[in-house]
Design a protein around this motif. Structure first.
Motif, PDB file in Angstrom:
ATOM      1  N   GLY A 199       0.791  -1.227   0.000  1.00  0.00           N
ATOM      2  CA  GLY A 199       0.000   0.000   0.000  1.00  0.00           C
ATOM      3  C   GLY A 199       0.818   1.269   0.000  1.00  0.00           C
ATOM      4  N   SER A 200       2.130   1.151  -0.114  1.00  0.00           N
ATOM      5  CA  SER A 200       3.007   2.318  -0.001  1.00  0.00           C
ATOM      6  C   SER A 200       3.271   2.952  -1.367  1.00  0.00           C
ATOM      7  CB  SER A 200       4.343   1.911   0.642  1.00  0.00           C
ATOM      8  OG  SER A 200       5.282   2.957   0.540  1.00  0.00           O
ATOM      9  N   GLU A 202       5.407   5.324  -1.842  1.00  0.00           N
ATOM     10  CA  GLU A 202       6.862   5.449  -1.930  1.00  0.00           C
ATOM     11  C   GLU A 202       7.491   4.168  -2.459  1.00  0.00           C
ATOM     12  OE1 GLU A 202      10.913   6.732  -1.377  1.00  0.00           O
ATOM     13  OE2 GLU A 202       9.007   7.749  -1.744  1.00  0.00           O
ATOM     14  N   HIS A 203       7.016   3.032  -1.989  1.00  0.00           N
ATOM     15  CA  HIS A 203       7.570   1.758  -2.456  1.00  0.00           C
ATOM     16  C   HIS A 203       7.269   1.549  -3.939  1.00  0.00           C
ATOM     17  CE1 HIS A 203       8.271  -0.428   1.642  1.00  0.00           C
ATOM     18  NE2 HIS A 203       8.762   0.799   1.608  1.00  0.00           N
ATOM     19  N   ARG A 204       6.064   1.881  -4.352  1.00  0.00           N
ATOM     20  CA  ARG A 204       5.737   1.753  -5.779  1.00  0.00           C
ATOM     21  C   ARG A 204       6.646   2.627  -6.616  1.00  0.00           C
ATOM     22  NH1 ARG A 204       0.340   1.816  -3.794  1.00  0.00           N
ATOM     23  NH2 ARG A 204       0.130   4.025  -4.354  1.00  0.00           N
ATOM     24  N   TYR A 205       6.895   3.834  -6.136  1.00  0.00           N
ATOM     25  CA  TYR A 205       7.760   4.763  -6.868  1.00  0.00           C
ATOM     26  C   TYR A 205       9.170   4.199  -6.987  1.00  0.00           C
ATOM     27  CZ  TYR A 205      10.575   8.871  -7.931  1.00  0.00           C
ATOM     28  OH  TYR A 205      11.467   9.735  -8.508  1.00  0.00           O
ATOM     29  N   THR A 224       7.035  -9.431  -0.199  1.00  0.00           N
ATOM     30  CA  THR A 224       6.355  -8.510   0.698  1.00  0.00           C
ATOM     31  C   THR A 224       7.038  -8.423   2.064  1.00  0.00           C
ATOM     32  OG1 THR A 224       4.857 -10.272   1.404  1.00  0.00           O
ATOM     33  CG2 THR A 224       4.131  -8.864  -0.404  1.00  0.00           C
ATOM     34  N   ASP A 225       6.827  -7.287   2.709  1.00  0.00           N
ATOM     35  CA  ASP A 225       7.309  -7.066   4.071  1.00  0.00           C
ATOM     36  C   ASP A 225       6.226  -7.571   5.019  1.00  0.00           C
ATOM     37  OD1 ASP A 225       8.692  -6.227   6.291  1.00  0.00           O
ATOM     38  OD2 ASP A 225       8.202  -4.100   6.040  1.00  0.00           O
ATOM     39  N   ASP A 226       6.493  -8.696   5.699  1.00  0.00           N
ATOM     40  CA  ASP A 226       5.464  -9.324   6.515  1.00  0.00           C
ATOM     41  C   ASP A 226       6.036  -9.664   7.882  1.00  0.00           C
ATOM     42  OD1 ASP A 226       3.604 -11.254   7.664  1.00  0.00           O
ATOM     43  OD2 ASP A 226       2.723 -11.362   5.656  1.00  0.00           O
ATOM     44  N   PRO A 227       5.396  -9.240   8.970  1.00  0.00           N
ATOM     45  CA  PRO A 227       5.897  -9.547  10.309  1.00  0.00           C
ATOM     46  C   PRO A 227       5.935 -11.049  10.605  1.00  0.00           C
ATOM     47  CG  PRO A 227       3.702  -8.559  10.419  1.00  0.00           C
ATOM     48  CD  PRO A 227       4.184  -8.394   9.020  1.00  0.00           C
ATOM     49  N   LEU A 228       5.181 -11.844   9.849  1.00  0.00           N
ATOM     50  CA  LEU A 228       5.193 -13.290  10.049  1.00  0.00           C
ATOM     51  C   LEU A 228       6.563 -13.880   9.760  1.00  0.00           C
ATOM     52  CD1 LEU A 228       3.468 -15.829  10.663  1.00  0.00           C
ATOM     53  CD2 LEU A 228       2.986 -15.960   8.198  1.00  0.00           C
ATOM     54  N   TRP A 229       7.338 -13.173   8.937  1.00  0.00           N
ATOM     55  CA  TRP A 229       8.664 -13.681   8.560  1.00  0.00           C
ATOM     56  C   TRP A 229       9.549 -13.907   9.784  1.00  0.00           C
ATOM     57  CZ3 TRP A 229      10.367 -16.377   4.858  1.00  0.00           C
ATOM     58  CH2 TRP A 229      11.721 -16.417   4.514  1.00  0.00           C
TER      59      TRP A 229
END
Length: 265
Positions: A199-200, A202-205, A224-229
């Motif tokens: 949803g960022s 900035e990340h898309r850019y 993806t950046d996931d806390p489950l990692w």
């Protein structure tokens, strides 16, 4: 033919070791006989594979580099300690050359042909693996170049941030310079974008910026950046063992796809 891949970044904190572990998980569940060489003196990949870095003499990366004789890999390798579900079938072959603080000594050697060939020589004496994944240190010293000299491919890990984009550009320039200054050639170099928040803006850019800079070298999908990692790594098990969680399944599929691109050809 064994496919040897270095996972690199000249910027710390981008998740280089996490990508190595994800690819190791993908290789194992695909039935590929896999060796992870932990060249980062911190030994984080070894820890993530549930292998103690406090090994006995003669069973770590530093020992292999010190004496890359014919049986160096076979003498030093240890099985990964990941837990596998017996119901999933036979336990896949996943071995580790354990990271060692002793590897630091090789980081400051002159980049001569003899020194750069150390890991390449050791790996050439074994045909036991379909895939070798090398977790590199986050620096451009001799240790990283030893990894590149042994590899057909280099996967540069980036995150969608300004500083990481600059670091990735340094990494790609460094690979080109390495090839121009040495006889060793990397067949292919590519970029994987890690720690992406969907949803960022900035990340898309930043992702689009990297695609503009590196074109087709940016692999798809992103990770993806996931806390489950953090839970996955702390559980001493592969990401593919967590596919009851939708986000873990998404990560597993991403690593499957990236690995297939790396081992093809």
């Amino acid at each position: 033919m064994t496919q040897v891949v270095s996972i690199s970044s000249l910027k710390g904190g981008v998740g280089k070791t996490s990508v190595t572990l994800g690819l190791a998980s993908a290789a194992a569940v695909q039935g590929l006989s896999t060796l992870v060489v932990d060249l980062d003196p911190h030994g984080d990949a070894s820890t993530g594979l549930a292998v103690s870095t406090h090994t006995s003499e003669g069973a770590d990366a530093a020992t292999v580099l010190r004496s890359p004789r014919k049986k160096a890999i076979r003498s030093a390798r240890v099985p990964a300690g990941w837990r596998w579900d017996p119901a999933a079938g036979p336990r896949p072959r996943l071995d580790v050359i354990v990271g060692s603080s002793g590897s630091v000594a090789f980081d400051h050697l002159p980049a001569t042909r003899k020194n750069l060939s150390r890991l390449r020589t050791a790996l050439s004496a074994t045909e036991d693996y379909d895939v070798v994944l090398i977790d590199c240190p986050p620096t451009l010293n001799t240790l990283t170049m030893i990894a590149w000299a042994a590899s057909q491919k280099v996967l540069a890990v980036a995150e969608p941030s300004l500083f990481s984009v600059a670091g990735t550009e340094r990494t790609m320039r460094a690979i080109a310079r390495f090839e121009s200054e040495n006889e060793f050639k990397v067949e292919a170099a590519s970029v994987v974008v890690n720690k992406v928040q969907e949803g960022s803006a900035e990340h898309r850019y930043r992702i689009e910026e990297m695609k503009g800079m590196f074109g087709r070298l940016v692999v798809s999908p992103t990770i993806t950046d996931d806390p489950l990692w953090q839970q996955i790594q702390g559980s001493a098990s592969p990401v593919h063992a967590w596919t009851d969680y939708r986000s873990a399944e998404t990560m597993a599929v991403a690593f499957d796809t990236i690995l297939k691109g790396l081992v093809a050809g």
